[in-house]
Design a protein around this motif. Sequence first.
Motif, mmCIF file in Angstrom:
data_model
loop_
_atom_site.group_PDB
_atom_site.id
_atom_site.type_symbol
_atom_site.label_atom_id
_atom_site.label_comp_id
_atom_site.label_asym_id
_atom_site.label_seq_id
_atom_site.Cartn_x
_atom_site.Cartn_y
_atom_site.Cartn_z
ATOM 1 N N ARG A 10 0.695 -1.205 0.036
ATOM 2 C CA ARG A 10 -0.019 0.017 -0.250
ATOM 3 C C ARG A 10 0.788 1.327 0.121
ATOM 4 O O ARG A 10 0.586 2.279 -0.491
ATOM 5 C CB ARG A 10 -1.087 0.017 1.269
ATOM 6 N N CYS A 11 2.086 1.306 0.664
ATOM 7 C CA CYS A 11 2.949 2.528 0.784
ATOM 8 C C CYS A 11 3.563 2.516 -0.692
ATOM 9 O O CYS A 11 3.762 3.856 -0.950
ATOM 10 C CB CYS A 11 4.222 2.074 1.755
ATOM 11 N N ARG A 12 3.806 1.313 -1.267
ATOM 12 C CA ARG A 12 4.365 1.642 -2.885
ATOM 13 C C ARG A 12 3.195 2.437 -3.827
ATOM 14 O O ARG A 12 3.543 3.235 -4.555
ATOM 15 C CB ARG A 12 4.620 0.183 -3.292
ATOM 16 N N ALA A 13 1.848 1.882 -3.426
ATOM 17 C CA ALA A 13 0.745 2.803 -4.300
ATOM 18 C C ALA A 13 0.815 4.135 -3.967
ATOM 19 O O ALA A 13 0.726 4.986 -4.707
ATOM 20 C CB ALA A 13 -0.267 2.047 -3.692
ATOM 21 N N VAL A 177 -9.594 6.246 2.368
ATOM 22 C CA VAL A 177 -10.706 6.746 3.380
ATOM 23 C C VAL A 177 -10.474 5.851 4.806
ATOM 24 O O VAL A 177 -10.240 4.751 4.989
ATOM 25 C CB VAL A 177 -12.123 6.253 2.893
ATOM 26 N N GLY A 178 -10.478 6.818 5.846
ATOM 27 C CA GLY A 178 -10.336 6.349 7.019
ATOM 28 C C GLY A 178 -8.902 6.385 7.501
ATOM 29 O O GLY A 178 -8.326 5.960 8.558
ATOM 30 N N ASP A 179 -7.883 6.454 6.407
ATOM 31 C CA ASP A 179 -6.287 6.288 6.624
ATOM 32 C C ASP A 179 -5.570 5.095 6.901
ATOM 33 O O ASP A 179 -4.738 4.727 6.137
ATOM 34 C CB ASP A 179 -6.033 7.347 7.894
ATOM 35 N N ALA A 180 -6.409 4.252 7.727
ATOM 36 C CA ALA A 180 -5.892 3.150 8.158
ATOM 37 C C ALA A 180 -6.066 2.054 6.652
ATOM 38 O O ALA A 180 -6.760 1.925 5.996
ATOM 39 C CB ALA A 180 -6.463 2.484 9.155
ATOM 40 N N MET A 181 -4.922 1.375 6.594
ATOM 41 C CA MET A 181 -4.574 0.547 5.250
ATOM 42 C C MET A 181 -4.812 -0.792 5.248
ATOM 43 O O MET A 181 -4.616 -1.489 4.193
ATOM 44 C CB MET A 181 -3.372 1.167 4.735
ATOM 45 N N VAL A 182 -4.559 -1.541 6.516
ATOM 46 C CA VAL A 182 -4.499 -3.005 6.561
ATOM 47 C C VAL A 182 -5.731 -3.757 7.312
ATOM 48 O O VAL A 182 -5.896 -3.243 8.618
ATOM 49 C CB VAL A 182 -3.039 -3.606 7.297
ATOM 50 N N SER A 183 -6.236 -4.281 6.506
ATOM 51 C CA SER A 183 -7.679 -5.220 7.228
ATOM 52 C C SER A 183 -7.000 -6.472 7.829
ATOM 53 O O SER A 183 -6.269 -7.317 7.018
ATOM 54 C CB SER A 183 -8.623 -5.530 6.172
ATOM 55 N N ILE A 184 -7.353 -6.896 8.970
ATOM 56 C CA ILE A 184 -6.983 -8.204 9.682
ATOM 57 C C ILE A 184 -8.158 -9.164 10.004
ATOM 58 O O ILE A 184 -9.175 -8.583 10.068
ATOM 59 C CB ILE A 184 -6.078 -7.861 10.897
ATOM 60 N N PRO A 193 -2.294 3.538 9.577
ATOM 61 C CA PRO A 193 -2.459 4.598 8.816
ATOM 62 C C PRO A 193 -1.281 4.761 7.642
ATOM 63 O O PRO A 193 -0.165 4.432 7.784
ATOM 64 C CB PRO A 193 -2.481 5.889 9.551
ATOM 65 N N GLY A 194 -1.712 5.606 6.430
ATOM 66 C CA GLY A 194 -0.761 5.822 5.455
ATOM 67 C C GLY A 194 -0.530 7.271 5.328
ATOM 68 O O GLY A 194 0.285 7.600 4.290
ATOM 69 N N THR A 196 0.725 9.758 7.017
ATOM 70 C CA THR A 196 1.938 9.964 7.488
ATOM 71 C C THR A 196 3.003 9.744 6.296
ATOM 72 O O THR A 196 3.816 10.577 6.042
ATOM 73 C CB THR A 196 2.385 9.450 8.882
ATOM 74 N N VAL A 197 2.658 8.654 5.703
ATOM 75 C CA VAL A 197 3.869 8.130 4.697
ATOM 76 C C VAL A 197 3.822 8.952 3.454
ATOM 77 O O VAL A 197 4.825 9.747 3.104
ATOM 78 C CB VAL A 197 3.593 6.784 4.481
ATOM 79 N N GLY A 198 2.715 9.230 3.206
ATOM 80 C CA GLY A 198 2.427 10.132 1.860
ATOM 81 C C GLY A 198 2.798 11.621 2.129
ATOM 82 O O GLY A 198 3.611 12.200 1.325
ATOM 83 N N GLY A 199 2.262 12.071 3.378
ATOM 84 C CA GLY A 199 2.593 13.338 3.751
ATOM 85 C C GLY A 199 4.321 13.890 3.909
ATOM 86 O O GLY A 199 4.593 14.739 3.492
#
Length: 263
Positions: A10-13, A177-184, A193-194, A196-199
């Motif tokens: 997801r971070c690569r995206a 949406v919602g920032d968090a990127m991983v579903s368990i 969340p993602g 912070t990475v993009g920012g």
Amino acid sequence: MDVIQEYLDRCRAITETVEAQKSEIQRVARWFADTILAGRMVHVFGSGHSRIMVEEMWPRYGSFPGFNPIVELSLTFHNLVVGANGQRQAMFLENVPGLADRILRNFDLSELDSALIISSSGCNVVPIETAELFQKSRVKVVALITKEHSDQSTSKRSDGKKLGDFADLILDTGAPVGDAMVSITNLETPVAPGSTVGGAMLVNCIKAEVARLLTEAGHPPKVLSAGVVVGTEKAVELFEAAYDEHAHRLAKLYENVGKKADS
């Protein structure tokens, strides 16, 4: 279920989303470089966890003077979580109308200034009003938001306007949406969340391009650098010079405070 790999993918995206904004980043950097070359400052503001991006811009290793980090502790002090100075109060205060005006009343703004306002949702009142007030002072405003999240969120402001409505240019962190990127499996809500990475990528791309523009203009910035890179003596020299420059630039934001209002 490899959740670590999922997060990295997801971070690569997100990296691809940031890269797709290269022309916007260059435009922002030009505005910020022009502000710094004019002897003024780029105002950087964020409430809540958006404070992370403010401090990522300045002051830290690899950064340089020219940025005014506006960090209100009442909106950003999360360490205690509950009790006095807790998170509940901070989340309440970032939606109090009029607080942005009290914050910016401390500075003598100029149309030579520019601003970066960070808010993942773009829906909290204080960041929105901050951007609005900057625009009223003819300060160019860049909004750093999570576009998908902002588009599907409801503004806390009574007229429904969001941060993007008061921006001359919008940058997107690329988070969902919602920032968090991983579903368990068997966990109802996603984690990790993602934004912070993009920012952080956006902020540092801007920073690098501004440094290039300043250097090409014959005004190379005083970059906070590690002793292991430049030597201990040079590192101390750079830190002292950078802090001095910051003080001198900041002084210009205070010297005429209130004079226009009283005249």
